[in-house]
Motif scaffolding. Structure first.
Motif, PDB file in Angstrom:
ATOM      1  N   ASP A  36      -2.591  -4.283  -4.021  1.00 45.15           N
ATOM      2  CA  ASP A  36      -2.986  -2.756  -3.787  1.00 45.15           C
ATOM      3  C   ASP A  36      -3.915  -2.522  -2.744  1.00 45.15           C
ATOM      4  N   ILE A  39      -1.891  -2.513   0.530  1.00 50.01           N
ATOM      5  CA  ILE A  39      -1.064  -1.500   0.649  1.00 50.01           C
ATOM      6  C   ILE A  39      -1.863  -0.364   1.063  1.00 50.01           C
ATOM      7  N   GLU A  42      -3.069  -0.472   4.933  1.00 46.56           N
ATOM      8  CA  GLU A  42      -1.891  -0.223   5.703  1.00 46.56           C
ATOM      9  C   GLU A  42      -1.516   1.245   5.686  1.00 46.56           C
TER      10      GLU A  42
END
Length: 66
Positions: A36, A39, A42
């Motif tokens: 998580d 992600i 990014e």
């Protein structure tokens, strides 16, 4: 038809339980996967200025947002 109905009812029950679980936790403490944080990092690299607390669909459809 009975098997399909039974499957749909079971899927609905699971969805309700899952929704209740994720709705009962403060989002800043909610972890759905092991990656998580990666992600999110990014995502923030790509969308630095996007405010995600309140999303305006019209703003997302604008030319600069595209």
């Amino acid at each position: 038809p009975r098997v399909e109905l039974a499957w749909a009812m079971k899927a609905h029950q699971h969805a309700q339980v899952y929704y209740n679980l994720i709705s009962s936790v403060d989002p800043k403490f909610l972890k759905l996967t092991k990656v998580d944080d990666q992600i999110y990092d990014e995502f923030r690299k790509t969308f630095r200025d996007l405010q995600i607390d309140v999303l305006d669909p019209e703003e997302l459809k604008s030319e600069p947002a595209k």
